[in-house]
Design an enzyme around this catalytic site. Structure first.
Site, short mmCIF file in Angstrom:
data_model
loop_
_atom_site.label_atom_id
_atom_site.label_comp_id
_atom_site.label_asym_id
_atom_site.label_seq_id
_atom_site.Cartn_x
_atom_site.Cartn_y
_atom_site.Cartn_z
N GLU A 119 -31.33 10.02 -88.48
CA GLU A 119 -31.87 8.81 -89.12
C GLU A 119 -30.74 7.82 -89.33
O GLU A 119 -29.78 8.11 -90.02
CB GLU A 119 -32.48 9.17 -90.48
N HIS A 129 -40.36 5.88 -82.19
CA HIS A 129 -40.94 4.85 -83.05
C HIS A 129 -40.38 3.49 -82.61
O HIS A 129 -39.20 3.23 -82.77
CB HIS A 129 -40.61 5.13 -84.52
ZN ZN Z 1 -38.74 7.32 -86.81
#
Ligand code: ZN
Length: 1166
Positions: free
Chosen positions: A1004, A822
């Site tokens: 994350e 991303h």
């Molecule tokens: Zn991500």
């Protein structure tokens, strides 16, 4: 006289146990048992049956009395029990019996209505039951006959309010003119009968839960009436005795503005201006917060939807996809048919979300959890990946050739030359070669660069560049320049006079370029920062080969120059109280008072010729990772910023990175990024954007710093240009620049470009001792735009070429790490940078890890997205982390080949021990892992599958547990191991399911900071992110079973050096990830609830006296104040159960949901 009070009453058993402590009940029960019911019935059933049989006044009153006592003493559970035993039906039958007569007996009727209101309030099906009993029109009739009797009217109104919880009942009342009857019961300001007035407003509001009623009210022009009523009460209620009434009026306005016609009517009736003015006055009195909040929400909701000032929502950047006509990729958004209706629905969330309901989403199909699907491609396609395991084929001849003293010398020599084995892409993914087949990897030529000078282009590079031209890709001239604004400053920094005095404006391009190069050299000489693992020239040459859609030719200064973490920690900022309200007021003023509004476009990515006023800020974003599409000057020191959607898409706007210049120092500038897409953001919880000042850098402080005040993130009134139903959010922040005429960069988070990765890997490669550390950089495949997707192998060279040592090398387990799928998650790249640097370091732990494992690292899975400044997607406008099930070789090549490579490792028996995909998370604090566990998923889902016999290796918990101890930013409590259906195509789930990797994770990392550990209250900097990458490596040591045997005591001690942070955790912290801040973002379009206005307390106060006339005197004695009378009614509470806040909320929620349904679908019955 009818008496309700019985203070000594206690009850903790069944009705039967009431016994002698309550003789009235026993008498009643005995009498009833003889007449009506079988003896086996419970006492409650006896009472309910008797209530429906029309008895004499006295016994009916007695029954009501007993019921009321029973229900008052306990919690809501008693009422729910009564409902389950047919209590509502019994009360309704009694009501119909009593109300049907020509001259109803109000001695019975009034307490009956009161009880019905309270019970019905908790019965979700009360509306339907009332219809079945024929009580709906009856109660409306009773109301019509009693408009002159405030107390009776109030009782009827409460019952109507309760009945209106059902859509069909509310419509039935509406069709029978109930709305008109009730509306006319709401008078202008008054001091008497406030309870009745409030009951009327609330009943009116409750009926507005249906589309039909809302339309009817709007068409009859009641909005104007409601506004005038609100104004009148606002002006005359100077003592603030009727806050509840004013609030209820606002709630009605909220409901009628659920439809477009309602919102239009409110605006045309001057509603916004009225609300704005009344709110300003309300702000002066402390007790009126509830009115302020309700008004602010109402204004926000009704502000006319304004399309973004763009010609199209489509990204400025488009890229022809292989095998697709140009139009196809644009067709991803259909206009919404219903767009003129309610705007309450939120856009679907697209985040690794925490707000969704896990239970619905969890995979409960044991087969899907356990069975491994067949590979998505034939086995023979896997052989091509053997080249990505160079450590297995390398013969390490050099180990034999060099004796130890020589080796040192050799190493020094090796450092000088660039001996990389970088694979160059012979056929970049142009129009050919990538259709239905994977890019022909065999075409990727392996060429050894043997040039002895680092920066002279090799033959292969020249060839490469020539090919680029052939394929008509934009290539960079890559001159260092920020925008033209920075020139004077840069000149000044060089010690040259301003350009105007030198007359050198007319230099031709080539001269300009070489001029720049000299300038860069001098600048570097004079100010060159010493930034570890960064070399501006190397960056420059790496960027020259990076291919972007627009063909960037300019480098952003911070990426070129480099940066260091700021010297100190950066605390999260305390949110300024009421900041959101203040910003909304400023935005409403834009609508009301346009005198100071400039509204001039000062930057447009599509229009470089744009002229802007000399005193406005200058913006620029045409550089790698840059994202700013348009800037509009709103006021003298305020700018709206619009972000470019992801390439080939009209969606995904969150990431920003742009240059700003021409500022005045010490002046606060407000920036509004007005087309953000996420529903909430850490910007509401202490996070700041980052800023880099060129002047500061040239003065020796090359730092990205967290900056900005008055930060707030909230829903705004903008909408897409093409009628798509999307809600946009504004990120607003204020920046006061330190220097006049500086050139600054602002970003969502610390940028990390693709060119930075390439330069960084090169630096790393040059830094390692090739005799000890095996470091190979290869190309996995080309991206859609032809940028190489790099894969790095790191492991220790064998101690010798002896069979045993070589065998040890070949048996080392693999660890596969990927990242940056991303593009906006640049934090993932910083963590990855930490991992890479640590693994290449001389640290003893790193050395042991290299000896124990082979690391296969793909640091950037989405180079094109990163380069072109997208937020979520690749150039094919797909989220690459949703393509893992069956990645398309032509459209998602990096995923296709990463998966292929993993299949290959699997096929040669080298299934990775650990797989981890590095991500960033925008809405949570700390760093945490998502893993996969069959058992935990089944448990969490409440699945009926018996998990006792299921065997599962709990090893997936080892790494998170270790990280929790050793990594300050890591939070074990935020981790989970659930397999969600919506995540079934993510790297983590596919690698776990299809490759059988037990330890398959998503890592994350927060954009913000930590709420636990030693970094609690601090924002993350690149230092902390890199440290996380290092700690992740540390945690891998825990996987070596015989760690103690394998590694020396010395090493263990070395790890323990971190002891000072080992116990940094408060292990029982179950704090919310996003603790509620002083004022939550208010996304609800419903009227915020007012505390203490529960129906019960109103009903109770109506019971305080039984007589209409008394009541009037009574209220006058009390000065007509609702709050006072409420208090007194609480004291003399005849139904003394105070409902817990939680159940009130639950109830409200239930009703809201129900209302929501009814509005979108008038047919649904509750
Ligand atoms: Zn991500």
């Amino acid at each position: 006289m009818f008496g309700y009070g019985c203070n000594n009453f206690t009850w903790n058993g069944t009705l039967r146990e009431l016994g002698s402590s309550y003789p009235a009940f026993c008498t009643e029960q005995r009498r009833l048992r003889m007449t009506a019911t079988p003896s086996s019935s419970s006492g409650l059933e006896v009472l309910l049956t008797a209530l429906q049989n029309e008895g004499d006044v006295e016994s009916t009153l007695n029954i009501l009395n007993v019921l009321d006592e029973l229900l008052s003493a306990g919690t809501d559970r008693r009422i729910h029990h009564m409902i389950s035993k047919g209590g509502s039906e019994a009360l309704l039958t009694a009501l119909v019996n009593a109300g049907r007569s020509f001259c109803p007996n109000y001695t019975i009727l009034l307490p009956l209505l009161h009880l019905l209101a309270k019970v019905g309030h908790r019965d979700r099906r009360i509306g339907m039951k009332a219809e079945e009993a024929g009580a709906v029109l009856l109660i409306l009739n009773l109301l019509k006959h009693n408009v002159k009797y405030p107390k009776r009217a109030a009782a009827c109104l409460w019952v109507i309010q309760v009945f209106a919880s059902s859509v069909s009942t509310a419509n039935l009342i509406g069709e029978n003119h109930g709305l008109d009857v009730i509306f006319h019961l709401i008078p202008q300001y008054a001091t008497k009968h406030l309870h009745t007035i409030k009951a009327a407003i609330n009943a009116f509001g409750a009926l507005l839960c249906t589309k039909a009623n809302v339309y009817s009210v709007v068409s009859k022009g009641y909005i104007s009436g409601l506004l005038r009523l609100y104004e009148d009460w606002h002006i005359k209620d100077t003592q603030h005795n009727a806050i509840a009434i004013r609030h209820s009026l606002l709630c009605c306005l909220h409901k009628v503005t659920h439809c477009t016609a309602g919102r239009k009517a409110l605006i045309s009736q001057g509603g916004i201006s009225l609300l704005y003015q009344t709110t300003q006055i309300c702000l002066l009195s402390k007790g009126l917060v509830s009115l302020v909040e309700a008004s602010v929400q109402l204004m926000r909701k009704c502000l006319p939807k304004t399309p973004l000032p763009l010609t199209s929502d489509q990204s400025v950047y488009s890229f022809p996809l292989p095998g697709m006509s140009h139009d196809v990729c644009y067709a991803n958004v259909a206009p919404d048919e219903n767009s003129d209706e309610s705007d309450d629905e939120e856009a679907e969330e697209n985040e690794e979300a925490e707000s969704r309901d896990y239970d619905d989403d969890l995979e409960t199909d044991l087969n899907k959890l356990r069975l491994r699907p067949d590979p998505d491609r034939p086995r023979e396609l896997l052989l091509q990946y053997s080249r990505l395991c160079p450590e297995l084929y390398h013969d390490f001849e050099e180990l034999d050739l060099i004796s130890e003293p020589e080796r040192v010398h050799h190493h020094h020599q090796m450092r000088k030359i660039c001996y990389s084995t970088v694979l160059l892409l012979a056929t970049p993914g142009g129009t050919e070669g990538v259709k239905n087949h994977p890019p022909p990897l065999q075409n990727l030529a392996l060429e050894k660069e043997t040039s002895t000078e680092r920066h002279t282009p090799s033959q292969s590079q020249i060839k490469f560049n020539a090919q680029l031209k052939a394929y008509d890709f934009h290539s960079h001239s890559s001159i260092l320049s920020t925008s033209s604004n920075s020139q004077p400053m840069v000149r000044e920094a060089r010690g040259h006079p301003p350009s105007g005095l030198r007359g050198d404006e007319e230099v031709n391009e080539e001269e300009e370029e070489s001029h720049h190069h000299t300038m860069i050299d001098r600048l570097l000489e004079k100010h060159g920062a010493c930034i570890p693992h960064h070399d501006p020239k190397l960056y420059h040459s790496a960027a020259a080969k990076t291919k972007s859609i627009p063909g960037f030719s300019i480098l952003a200064f911070p990426d070129f120059w480099g940066h260091l973490p700021p010297p100190g920690h950066e605390p999260m900022v305390a949110r300024k109280p009421n900041i959101q309200r203040q910003k909304v007021f400023e935005d409403v003023q834009r609508f009301l008072n346009t005198d100071d509004i400039i509204n001039q476009v000062v930057f447009d990515l599509e229009d470089s010729s744009l002229q802007c006023p000399s005193d406005s800020l200058r913006f620029f974003s045409s550089f790698e990772c840059g994202n700013l599409r348009k800037a509009v000057q709103i006021r003298r020191y305020e700018y709206d910023l619009i972000l470019n959607a992801d390439a080939n898409s009209s969606l995904h706007t969150q990431w920003f990175y742009f240059e700003v210049s021409n500022m005045v120092a010490d002046t606060p500038y407000r920036f509004n990024v007005i087309n953000c897409e996420k529903r909430n953001s850490q910007f509401n919880y202490g996070m700041q954007p980052v800023l880099y000042s060129v002047r500061e850098a040239l003065e020796g402080r090359p730092h990205w710093v967290r900056t900005g005040t008055e930060i707030c993130y909230f829903r705004n009134h903008f909408c897409p240009t093409q009628g798509r139903r999307t809600t946009f959010y504004t990120l607003t922040f204020t920046i006061t620049f330190k220097h006049n005429e500086d050139v600054c960069y602002l970003a969502y988070h610390y940028p990390y470009t693709y060119s930075a990765l390439k330069a960084h890997l090169k630096m790393l490669q040059q830094s390692v001792d090739p005799a000890k550390l095996f470091f190979r950089q290869q190309i996995l495949c080309g991206s859609l735009a032809g940028n190489p997707c790099l894969v790095v192998t790191i492991t220790a060279c064998p101690a010798s070429r002896a069979w045993k040592d070589m065998q040890q090398l070949r048996n080392r387990p693999c660890i596969v790490l990927t990242g940056r799928v991303h593009p906006s998650e640049s934090n993932a790249s910083w963590v990855m940078k930490g991992t890479l640097e640590f693994l290449c370091s001389s640290d003893l732990v790193a050395q042991s890890l290299r000896e124990a494992f082979v690391f296969k690292i793909i640091p950037m899975l989405n180079p094109d997205g990163v380069i072109n400044g997208t937020t979520r997607c690749d150039l094919n406008s797909e989220d690459l982390n949703r393509q893992w099930c069956k990645p398309d070789p032509a459209l998602s090549p990096t995923i296709y080949h990463t998966k292929g490579f993993l299949y290959y490792l699997n096929s040669i028996g080298r299934t990775p021990l650990v797989f981890c995909d590095y991500h960033g998370h925008s809405r949570k604090k700390n760093v945490f892992l998502y893993g996969c566990s069959v058992k935990e998923t089944l448990w969490q889902s409440g699945s009926a599958v018996d998990t006792v016999g299921l065997k599962e290796d709990p090893g997936y918990r080892t790494i998170p547990k270790t990280l929790d101890r050793i990594a300050p930013a890591f939070s074990f409590n935020s981790c989970n191991y659930l397999v969600e259906k919506s995540r079934s195509a993510t790297a983590r789930v596919v690698v776990w399911r299809e490759m059988g990797v037990l330890r398959s994770y998503t890592m994350e990392s927060t954009y913000n900071g930590c709420d636990q550990g030693i970094y609690k209250g601090l924002q993350m900097g690149t230092r902390e992110l890199q440290e996380m990458g290092m700690k992740f490596c540390h945690s891998l040591l825990s996987l070596t079973k015989d760690m103690k045997a394998l590694y020396s005591r010395r090493l263990i001690n070395h790890i323990d050096l971190d002891h000072n942070i080992l116990d940094h955790k408060s292990h029982n912290c179950f704090e919310d990830d996003e603790p509620p801040c002083v004022e939550e973002i208010e996304y609800s379009t419903d009227c915020p609830a007012l505390n203490g206005t529960d129906l019960d307390s109103d009903v109770n106060s109506n019971m305080a006296s039984d007589d209409e006339e008394e009541d009037d005197d009574d209220e006058e004695h009390r000065g007509g104040s609702i709050s006072q009378s409420q208090q007194s009614s609480m004291k003399s509470c005849l139904f003394p159960h105070l409902i817990r806040q939680a159940s009130i909320e639950a109830l409200c929620e239930k009703r809201n949901t129900c209302n929501g349904v009814s509005i979108t679908n008038g047919q649904i019955k509750s």
